[in-house]
Enzyme design. Structure first.
Site, mmCIF file in Angstrom:
data_model
loop_
_atom_site.group_PDB
_atom_site.id
_atom_site.type_symbol
_atom_site.label_atom_id
_atom_site.label_comp_id
_atom_site.label_asym_id
_atom_site.label_seq_id
_atom_site.Cartn_x
_atom_site.Cartn_y
_atom_site.Cartn_z
ATOM 1 N N LYS A 119 -7.625 -3.190 -11.283
ATOM 2 C CA LYS A 119 -8.187 -4.395 -12.037
ATOM 3 C C LYS A 119 -9.446 -4.476 -11.527
ATOM 4 O O LYS A 119 -10.429 -5.085 -12.364
ATOM 5 C CB LYS A 119 -7.117 -5.611 -11.859
ATOM 6 C CG LYS A 119 -5.783 -5.422 -12.357
ATOM 7 C CD LYS A 119 -5.145 -6.481 -12.242
ATOM 8 C CE LYS A 119 -4.820 -6.917 -10.598
ATOM 9 N NZ LYS A 119 -4.056 -5.920 -9.804
ATOM 10 N N ARG A 142 -0.556 -15.150 -12.610
ATOM 11 C CA ARG A 142 0.297 -14.495 -11.760
ATOM 12 C C ARG A 142 1.889 -14.762 -11.952
ATOM 13 O O ARG A 142 2.555 -14.026 -11.531
ATOM 14 C CB ARG A 142 -0.234 -14.343 -10.441
ATOM 15 C CG ARG A 142 -0.758 -12.868 -9.980
ATOM 16 C CD ARG A 142 -1.298 -12.901 -8.809
ATOM 17 N NE ARG A 142 -1.098 -11.749 -7.954
ATOM 18 C CZ ARG A 142 -2.384 -11.059 -7.606
ATOM 19 N NH1 ARG A 142 -3.342 -11.250 -8.118
ATOM 20 N NH2 ARG A 142 -2.280 -10.129 -7.167
ATOM 21 N N ARG A 158 -7.392 3.049 -0.171
ATOM 22 C CA ARG A 158 -8.400 2.156 -0.702
ATOM 23 C C ARG A 158 -9.089 1.760 0.688
ATOM 24 O O ARG A 158 -8.507 1.577 1.459
ATOM 25 C CB ARG A 158 -7.921 1.121 -1.059
ATOM 26 C CG ARG A 158 -8.912 0.144 -1.415
ATOM 27 C CD ARG A 158 -8.553 -1.079 -2.786
ATOM 28 N NE ARG A 158 -7.222 -1.845 -1.957
ATOM 29 C CZ ARG A 158 -6.908 -2.780 -2.823
ATOM 30 N NH1 ARG A 158 -7.257 -3.007 -3.947
ATOM 31 N NH2 ARG A 158 -5.686 -3.333 -2.465
HETATM 32 P P1 AP5 Z 1 -5.677 -9.172 -5.431
HETATM 33 O O1 AP5 Z 1 -7.055 -9.230 -4.654
HETATM 34 O O2 AP5 Z 1 -5.694 -9.714 -6.799
HETATM 35 O O3 AP5 Z 1 -4.937 -7.966 -5.507
HETATM 36 P P2 AP5 Z 1 -3.914 -7.145 -6.216
HETATM 37 O O4 AP5 Z 1 -3.407 -7.630 -7.597
HETATM 38 O O5 AP5 Z 1 -2.725 -6.590 -5.417
HETATM 39 O O6 AP5 Z 1 -4.850 -6.068 -6.913
HETATM 40 P P3 AP5 Z 1 -5.514 -5.194 -5.957
HETATM 41 O O7 AP5 Z 1 -6.993 -5.672 -5.398
HETATM 42 O O8 AP5 Z 1 -4.575 -4.505 -4.807
HETATM 43 O O9 AP5 Z 1 -5.782 -3.838 -6.838
HETATM 44 P P4 AP5 Z 1 -6.760 -3.660 -8.060
HETATM 45 O O10 AP5 Z 1 -5.508 -3.649 -9.354
HETATM 46 O O11 AP5 Z 1 -7.715 -4.711 -8.178
HETATM 47 O O12 AP5 Z 1 -7.053 -2.334 -8.112
HETATM 48 P P5 AP5 Z 1 -8.671 -1.615 -7.311
HETATM 49 O O13 AP5 Z 1 -9.528 -1.615 -8.287
HETATM 50 O O14 AP5 Z 1 -8.862 -2.210 -5.962
HETATM 51 O O15 AP5 Z 1 -4.558 -10.212 -4.596
HETATM 52 C C1 AP5 Z 1 -4.535 -10.160 -3.296
HETATM 53 C C2 AP5 Z 1 -3.545 -11.407 -2.643
HETATM 54 O O16 AP5 Z 1 -4.208 -12.670 -3.070
HETATM 55 C C3 AP5 Z 1 -2.051 -11.326 -3.562
HETATM 56 O O17 AP5 Z 1 -1.251 -10.659 -3.068
HETATM 57 C C4 AP5 Z 1 -1.935 -13.043 -3.248
HETATM 58 O O18 AP5 Z 1 -1.514 -13.280 -1.829
HETATM 59 C C5 AP5 Z 1 -3.072 -13.491 -3.316
HETATM 60 N N1 AP5 Z 1 -3.440 -13.923 -4.845
HETATM 61 C C6 AP5 Z 1 -4.330 -13.439 -5.595
HETATM 62 N N2 AP5 Z 1 -4.268 -14.137 -6.829
HETATM 63 C C7 AP5 Z 1 -3.336 -15.039 -6.608
HETATM 64 C C8 AP5 Z 1 -2.627 -15.772 -7.763
HETATM 65 N N3 AP5 Z 1 -3.321 -15.867 -9.067
HETATM 66 N N4 AP5 Z 1 -1.587 -16.500 -7.397
HETATM 67 C C9 AP5 Z 1 -1.192 -16.431 -6.114
HETATM 68 N N5 AP5 Z 1 -1.836 -15.660 -5.177
HETATM 69 C C10 AP5 Z 1 -2.801 -14.885 -5.392
HETATM 70 O O19 AP5 Z 1 -8.286 -0.031 -7.145
HETATM 71 C C11 AP5 Z 1 -6.953 0.171 -6.103
HETATM 72 C C12 AP5 Z 1 -7.789 1.687 -5.490
HETATM 73 O O20 AP5 Z 1 -7.553 2.686 -6.676
HETATM 74 C C13 AP5 Z 1 -9.031 1.521 -5.161
HETATM 75 O O21 AP5 Z 1 -9.345 2.512 -3.893
HETATM 76 C C14 AP5 Z 1 -9.855 2.257 -6.174
HETATM 77 O O22 AP5 Z 1 -11.138 2.917 -5.893
HETATM 78 C C15 AP5 Z 1 -8.938 3.160 -6.663
HETATM 79 N N6 AP5 Z 1 -8.923 3.519 -8.211
HETATM 80 C C16 AP5 Z 1 -9.256 2.430 -9.204
HETATM 81 N N7 AP5 Z 1 -9.117 3.242 -10.317
HETATM 82 C C17 AP5 Z 1 -8.590 4.577 -10.073
HETATM 83 C C18 AP5 Z 1 -8.675 5.651 -11.080
HETATM 84 N N8 AP5 Z 1 -8.849 5.532 -12.240
HETATM 85 N N9 AP5 Z 1 -8.385 6.672 -10.524
HETATM 86 C C19 AP5 Z 1 -8.359 6.880 -9.218
HETATM 87 N N10 AP5 Z 1 -8.294 5.826 -8.164
HETATM 88 C C20 AP5 Z 1 -8.730 4.797 -8.578
#
Ligand code: AP5
Length: 213
Positions: free
Chosen positions: A9, A84, A123
């Site tokens: 995302k 969420r 990551r």
């Molecule tokens: P948040 O920061 O929103 O984390 P998440 O939803 O768990 O998502 P991530 O940031 O871990 O992953 P992403 O989907 O963004 O993937 P990314 O692009 O980094 O939330 C964190 C915390 O905050 C929650 O747990 C909660 O506690 C709190 N929170 C946030 N919003 C909230 C809400 N609305 N309500 C309540 N609490 C809330 O990619 C991941 C990895 O994969 C990276 O290394 C990237 O380089 C790699 N990658 C990306 N795309 C590819 C691809 N196509 N191929 C290979 N690798 C790839």
């Protein structure tokens, strides 16, 4: 934008915001910045985040309602990581109604669990600007951010136990929103496997087919 933790995302949101010239609102980034600054919000959110639990609805809803009123959202915005929960989705509907706004599309980034675990285990993020690096990108270069020179670190919630919990929480509380937005007729499912560029091309094709994108 919906999708499991690690679905990509944040990575895709940055590219979308740049291409469509809209504001990227990531509740995760806002909460992490508050933790870094040691604000009251940050202190309250930290214990939830490091365990992989969600911050309380009322806190996050308040943040987004306020953020949507900032001038930079007037030309459009992308919500990443919000809503969420069902309560957050209902609150968003109310805020949008109040401001006579509506969502053009809800993107659901779809990728299997083994792949998200693989992505999260490698990551690295920049401690200074939050830029996201995959394990292979981080392994290739020096351990500093290409953009700002900041240190590359592992997010505290990328530890295996917190990742497991985040995936459980996603399935229980956030995945049902896919159906919620499908019923509203605005859900766009996007396969999120393949390279970052391939996923982005699918997203751009999808958004270009949505009237006002
Ligand atoms: P948040 O920061 O929103 O984390 P998440 O939803 O768990 O998502 P991530 O940031 O871990 O992953 P992403 O989907 O963004 O993937 P990314 O692009 O980094 O939330 C964190 C915390 O905050 C929650 O747990 C909660 O506690 C709190 N929170 C946030 N919003 C909230 C809400 N609305 N309500 C309540 N609490 C809330 O990619 C991941 C990895 O994969 C990276 O290394 C990237 O380089 C790699 N990658 C990306 N795309 C590819 C691809 N196509 N191929 C290979 N690798 C790839």
């Amino acid at each position: 934008m919906l999708g499991a933790p690690g679905a990509g995302k944040g990575t895709q949101a940055g590219l979308i915001a740049e291409k469509y010239k809209i504001s990227h609102i990531s509740t995760g980034d806002i909460l992490r910045e508050a933790v870094k600054q040691g604000t009251e919000l940050g202190r309250a959110a930290q214990s939830y985040m490091s365990k992989g639990e969600l911050a309380p609805d009322e806190v996050v809803i308040g943040i987004v309602a306020e953020r949507l009123q900032q001038p930079d959202c007037a030309n459009g915005f992308l919500l990443d990581g919000f809503p969420r929960t069902a309560a957050q989705a209902r609150a968003l509907d109310e805020v949008l109604d109040e401001h006579r706004l509506s969502l053009d599309a809800v993107l659901s980034l779809e990728v299997d669990e083994a792949e998200v675990v693989r992505r999260l285990s490698g990551r690295r993020v920049c401690a200074k600007c939050g830029a996201i690096y995959s394990s292979s990108e981080a392994a290739r270069g020096p351990q500093v951010c290409e953009t700002c020179g900041g240190e590359l670190i592992t997010r505290s919630d990328d530890q295996p136990e917190a990742v497991r919990r985040r995936l459980q929480v996603y399935k229980a509380q956030t995945e049902p929103l896919v159906e919620y937005y499908a019923r509203a007729g605005i859900l766009k499912r996007v396969p999120a496997t393949g390279t970052v560029e391939e996923v982005f091309a699918r997203i751009a094709q999808t958004l270009d087919g949505v009237g006002s994108a």
